[in-house]
Design a protein around this motif. Structure first.
Motif, PDB file in Angstrom:
ATOM      1  N   ILE A  14       0.850  -1.210   0.000  1.00  0.00           N
ATOM      2  CA  ILE A  14       0.000   0.000   0.000  1.00  0.00           C
ATOM      3  C   ILE A  14       0.880   1.254   0.000  1.00  0.00           C
ATOM      4  O   ILE A  14       0.454   2.323   0.408  1.00  0.00           O
ATOM      5  CB  ILE A  14      -0.994   0.024   1.181  1.00  0.00           C
ATOM      6  N   ALA A  86      -3.583  -1.557  -4.821  1.00  0.00           N
ATOM      7  CA  ALA A  86      -2.819  -1.578  -3.571  1.00  0.00           C
ATOM      8  C   ALA A  86      -3.603  -2.347  -2.514  1.00  0.00           C
ATOM      9  O   ALA A  86      -4.829  -2.262  -2.462  1.00  0.00           O
ATOM     10  CB  ALA A  86      -2.589  -0.151  -3.085  1.00  0.00           C
ATOM     11  N   THR A  88      -5.215  -5.439  -0.208  1.00  0.00           N
ATOM     12  CA  THR A  88      -5.858  -6.739  -0.356  1.00  0.00           C
ATOM     13  C   THR A  88      -7.041  -6.656  -1.316  1.00  0.00           C
ATOM     14  O   THR A  88      -7.953  -5.862  -1.088  1.00  0.00           O
ATOM     15  CB  THR A  88      -6.314  -7.234   1.042  1.00  0.00           C
ATOM     16  N   ILE A  91     -11.169  -5.899  -0.669  1.00  0.00           N
ATOM     17  CA  ILE A  91     -11.402  -4.952   0.422  1.00  0.00           C
ATOM     18  C   ILE A  91     -11.459  -3.556  -0.195  1.00  0.00           C
ATOM     19  O   ILE A  91     -10.420  -2.979  -0.559  1.00  0.00           O
ATOM     20  CB  ILE A  91     -10.293  -5.029   1.518  1.00  0.00           C
ATOM     21  N   SER A  92     -12.713  -3.065  -0.376  1.00  0.00           N
ATOM     22  CA  SER A  92     -12.967  -1.809  -1.104  1.00  0.00           C
ATOM     23  C   SER A  92     -12.255  -1.806  -2.453  1.00  0.00           C
ATOM     24  O   SER A  92     -11.787  -0.764  -2.933  1.00  0.00           O
ATOM     25  CB  SER A  92     -12.526  -0.582  -0.282  1.00  0.00           C
ATOM     26  N   ASP A  93     -12.134  -2.948  -3.037  1.00  0.00           N
ATOM     27  CA  ASP A  93     -11.466  -3.145  -4.324  1.00  0.00           C
ATOM     28  C   ASP A  93     -12.102  -4.354  -5.002  1.00  0.00           C
ATOM     29  O   ASP A  93     -12.696  -5.196  -4.321  1.00  0.00           O
ATOM     30  CB  ASP A  93      -9.973  -3.483  -4.075  1.00  0.00           C
ATOM     31  N   ALA A 117      -4.779  -1.586   4.406  1.00  0.00           N
ATOM     32  CA  ALA A 117      -4.715  -0.303   5.123  1.00  0.00           C
ATOM     33  C   ALA A 117      -5.577  -0.316   6.392  1.00  0.00           C
ATOM     34  O   ALA A 117      -5.165   0.210   7.430  1.00  0.00           O
ATOM     35  CB  ALA A 117      -5.145   0.827   4.188  1.00  0.00           C
ATOM     36  N   PHE A 137     -15.674   2.824   2.168  1.00  0.00           N
ATOM     37  CA  PHE A 137     -15.992   4.196   1.746  1.00  0.00           C
ATOM     38  C   PHE A 137     -17.462   4.494   2.020  1.00  0.00           C
ATOM     39  O   PHE A 137     -18.321   3.645   1.771  1.00  0.00           O
ATOM     40  CB  PHE A 137     -15.755   4.366   0.245  1.00  0.00           C
ATOM     41  N   TYR A 162     -12.600   4.268   5.017  1.00  0.00           N
ATOM     42  CA  TYR A 162     -11.637   4.729   4.015  1.00  0.00           C
ATOM     43  C   TYR A 162     -12.160   6.044   3.459  1.00  0.00           C
ATOM     44  O   TYR A 162     -13.382   6.247   3.391  1.00  0.00           O
ATOM     45  CB  TYR A 162     -11.544   3.728   2.855  1.00  0.00           C
ATOM     46  N   GLU A 163     -11.266   6.919   3.077  1.00  0.00           N
ATOM     47  CA  GLU A 163     -11.714   8.135   2.408  1.00  0.00           C
ATOM     48  C   GLU A 163     -10.659   8.645   1.447  1.00  0.00           C
ATOM     49  O   GLU A 163      -9.455   8.532   1.701  1.00  0.00           O
ATOM     50  CB  GLU A 163     -12.080   9.215   3.448  1.00  0.00           C
ATOM     51  N   GLU A 189      -0.952   8.016   4.939  1.00  0.00           N
ATOM     52  CA  GLU A 189       0.255   7.568   4.229  1.00  0.00           C
ATOM     53  C   GLU A 189       0.952   6.372   4.883  1.00  0.00           C
ATOM     54  O   GLU A 189       2.179   6.360   5.061  1.00  0.00           O
ATOM     55  CB  GLU A 189       1.233   8.742   4.107  1.00  0.00           C
ATOM     56  N   LEU A 190       0.143   5.397   5.256  1.00  0.00           N
ATOM     57  CA  LEU A 190       0.690   4.188   5.893  1.00  0.00           C
ATOM     58  C   LEU A 190       1.814   3.564   5.079  1.00  0.00           C
ATOM     59  O   LEU A 190       1.712   3.506   3.843  1.00  0.00           O
ATOM     60  CB  LEU A 190      -0.437   3.148   6.019  1.00  0.00           C
ATOM     61  N   GLU A 217      -3.256   9.521   1.448  1.00  0.00           N
ATOM     62  CA  GLU A 217      -4.374   8.603   1.674  1.00  0.00           C
ATOM     63  C   GLU A 217      -4.658   8.493   3.172  1.00  0.00           C
ATOM     64  O   GLU A 217      -3.729   8.426   3.973  1.00  0.00           O
ATOM     65  CB  GLU A 217      -3.995   7.228   1.134  1.00  0.00           C
ATOM     66  N   TYR A 218      -5.940   8.435   3.503  1.00  0.00           N
ATOM     67  CA  TYR A 218      -6.341   8.417   4.908  1.00  0.00           C
ATOM     68  C   TYR A 218      -7.188   7.200   5.266  1.00  0.00           C
ATOM     69  O   TYR A 218      -8.042   6.772   4.487  1.00  0.00           O
ATOM     70  CB  TYR A 218      -7.225   9.623   5.216  1.00  0.00           C
ATOM     71  N   VAL A 219      -6.980   6.746   6.490  1.00  0.00           N
ATOM     72  CA  VAL A 219      -7.950   5.843   7.112  1.00  0.00           C
ATOM     73  C   VAL A 219      -8.478   6.595   8.330  1.00  0.00           C
ATOM     74  O   VAL A 219      -7.702   7.193   9.079  1.00  0.00           O
ATOM     75  CB  VAL A 219      -7.300   4.501   7.555  1.00  0.00           C
TER      76      VAL A 219
HETATM   77  N1  SAM Z   1      -7.673  -2.860  -0.915  1.00  0.00           N
HETATM   78  C1  SAM Z   1      -7.053  -1.802  -0.167  1.00  0.00           C
HETATM   79  C2  SAM Z   1      -6.659  -2.317   1.217  1.00  0.00           C
HETATM   80  O1  SAM Z   1      -6.530  -3.525   1.404  1.00  0.00           O
HETATM   81  O2  SAM Z   1      -6.451  -1.510   2.118  1.00  0.00           O
HETATM   82  C3  SAM Z   1      -7.929  -0.570  -0.111  1.00  0.00           C
HETATM   83  C4  SAM Z   1      -8.207   0.045  -1.438  1.00  0.00           C
HETATM   84  S1  SAM Z   1      -9.212   1.440  -1.400  1.00  0.00           S
HETATM   85  C5  SAM Z   1      -9.623   1.652  -3.074  1.00  0.00           C
HETATM   86  C6  SAM Z   1      -8.128   2.777  -1.152  1.00  0.00           C
HETATM   87  C7  SAM Z   1      -8.285   3.433   0.199  1.00  0.00           C
HETATM   88  O3  SAM Z   1      -7.560   2.681   1.176  1.00  0.00           O
HETATM   89  C8  SAM Z   1      -7.695   4.827   0.304  1.00  0.00           C
HETATM   90  O4  SAM Z   1      -8.620   5.814  -0.139  1.00  0.00           O
HETATM   91  C9  SAM Z   1      -7.396   4.969   1.771  1.00  0.00           C
HETATM   92  O5  SAM Z   1      -8.560   5.254   2.501  1.00  0.00           O
HETATM   93  C10 SAM Z   1      -6.935   3.546   2.101  1.00  0.00           C
HETATM   94  N2  SAM Z   1      -5.486   3.423   1.919  1.00  0.00           N
HETATM   95  C11 SAM Z   1      -4.845   2.718   0.963  1.00  0.00           C
HETATM   96  N3  SAM Z   1      -3.502   2.865   1.115  1.00  0.00           N
HETATM   97  C12 SAM Z   1      -3.312   3.654   2.179  1.00  0.00           C
HETATM   98  C13 SAM Z   1      -2.159   4.173   2.849  1.00  0.00           C
HETATM   99  N4  SAM Z   1      -0.927   3.897   2.413  1.00  0.00           N
HETATM  100  N5  SAM Z   1      -2.337   4.956   3.939  1.00  0.00           N
HETATM  101  C14 SAM Z   1      -3.570   5.244   4.373  1.00  0.00           C
HETATM  102  N6  SAM Z   1      -4.687   4.796   3.788  1.00  0.00           N
HETATM  103  C15 SAM Z   1      -4.566   4.014   2.708  1.00  0.00           C
END
Ligand code: SAM
Length: 286
Positions: A14, A86, A88, A91-93, A117, A137, A162-163, A189-190, A217-219
């Motif tokens: 990620i 990015a 898994t 998961i929102s993907d 994330a 989301f 997620y946002e 930015e994990l 990117e935020y959680v």
């Molecule tokens: N499938 C991914 C997972 O396993 O976490 C999530 C995909 S989703 C489309 C993308 C969202 O995940 C971002 O908008 C953010 O909320 C979160 N995200 C992904 N990478 C991140 C990171 N490096 N730091 C913080 N949040 C992250």
């Protein structure tokens, strides 16, 4: 028919390429086909790890059609890996549709675990990890979003959202509007150089984000709410008062015994014996 292939759901980094597992690299090198959310994005990952497996696109707009094609490949004995941009898959993907199709067709599905994330953010947030609810989301529709937040009220679990970066302030304002002041954690930015964790309450988060929106990117994690449990009406009554309560409502003694037993989750016999004994003693005294 020959042996069916295996469908692998492969987690990818990620942000930090070092989070790619040895197994993920091996599986992506060995499968016959990689179904990627965005092939232009995944090709960079594959190049980095010297993987030259054939790729096809598999995203939310072609998930249904493409799943049919991929299932066909699997039924013919070819192994397929699903990856998203990015983290898994599923998961929102994209990913879930493939899993259900494979289950229907008796195709083996297996996961190659790695970055996610939501889980990474949860474990470093400091909030309760025993019970949590992942909501992904929120809806882009204002009204639906309001309803979704409304439903979060009274949740005792840690909530994970997620946002997208440009919607984070809007979402925070909506959370404040519907939930009021709550303790939250913003994880940004994990796994990257600028990974940051911000802890505080929603109103302070709005100020923090409005002053200077840190990009990335935020959680969002929301601390669970411990609502005081409402005591049942009989909690302060002894058995005689509990009986009097029902008698006053014109309920026969026999039925009142039943109600009392039900209220207190007690054996009817025990309640019955209690009142019988009292009645006998009363008669003896007369
Ligand atoms: N499938 C991914 C997972 O396993 O976490 C999530 C995909 S989703 C489309 C993308 C969202 O995940 C971002 O908008 C953010 O909320 C979160 N995200 C992904 N990478 C991140 C990171 N490096 N730091 C913080 N949040 C992250």
């Amino acid at each position: 028919m020959g042996t069916k292939g295996v469908c692998y759901l492969v987690a990818t980094p990620i942000g930090n390429l070092e989070d790619m597992t040895f197994r993920a690299v091996r599986i992506l090198s060995e499968v016959d086909l990689i179904a990627a959310e965005d092939t232009r994005h995944t090709v960079k990952l594959l190049n980095h790890f010297h993987i030259s497996t054939r790729m096809v696109s598999y995203h939310e707009h072609n998930e249904k059609d493409r799943s049919g094609y991929l299932v066909g490949e699997l039924l013919e004995g070819r192994n397929v890996a699903i990856v998203s941009d990015a983290g898994t898959p599923g998961i929102s993907d994209p990913g879930h549709e493939m899993v259900t199709r494979c289950i229907e067709e008796g195709i083996t599905v297996t996961g190659i675990p790695g970055a996610c994330a939501a889980i990474d953010a949860l474990v470093i947030s400091g909030l309760d990890t025993k019970k949590f609810t992942f909501l992904g989301f929120l809806s882009p529709d204002k009204k639906t979003r309001g309803k979704e937040i409304e439903e979060m009220k009274g949740y005792e679990d840690t909530l994970i959202l997620y946002e997208a970066p440009h919607k984070i302030t809007r979402t925070m304002k909506a959370l404040y509007e519907y939930l009021g002041e709550r303790e939250i954690v913003l994880v940004r930015e994990l796994t990257k150089i600028h990974e940051t964790i911000w802890r505080g309450n929603i109103s302070r988060a709005i100020i923090y984000l409005e002053e200077k929106l840190p990009r990335g990117e935020y959680v969002i994690l929301i601390k669970g709410e411990k609502l005081a449990k409402e005591e049942p009406f009989w909690s302060e009554l002894n058995l005689d008062q509990h009986m009097a309560y029902y008698i006053d409502q014109g309920i026969a003694r026999k039925d009142a015994v039943k109600n009392i037993a039900k209220d207190r989750n007690a054996q009817k016999r025990v309640i019955y014996d209690y009142f019988m004994k009292k009645q006998d003693m009363g008669q003896e005294q007369e």
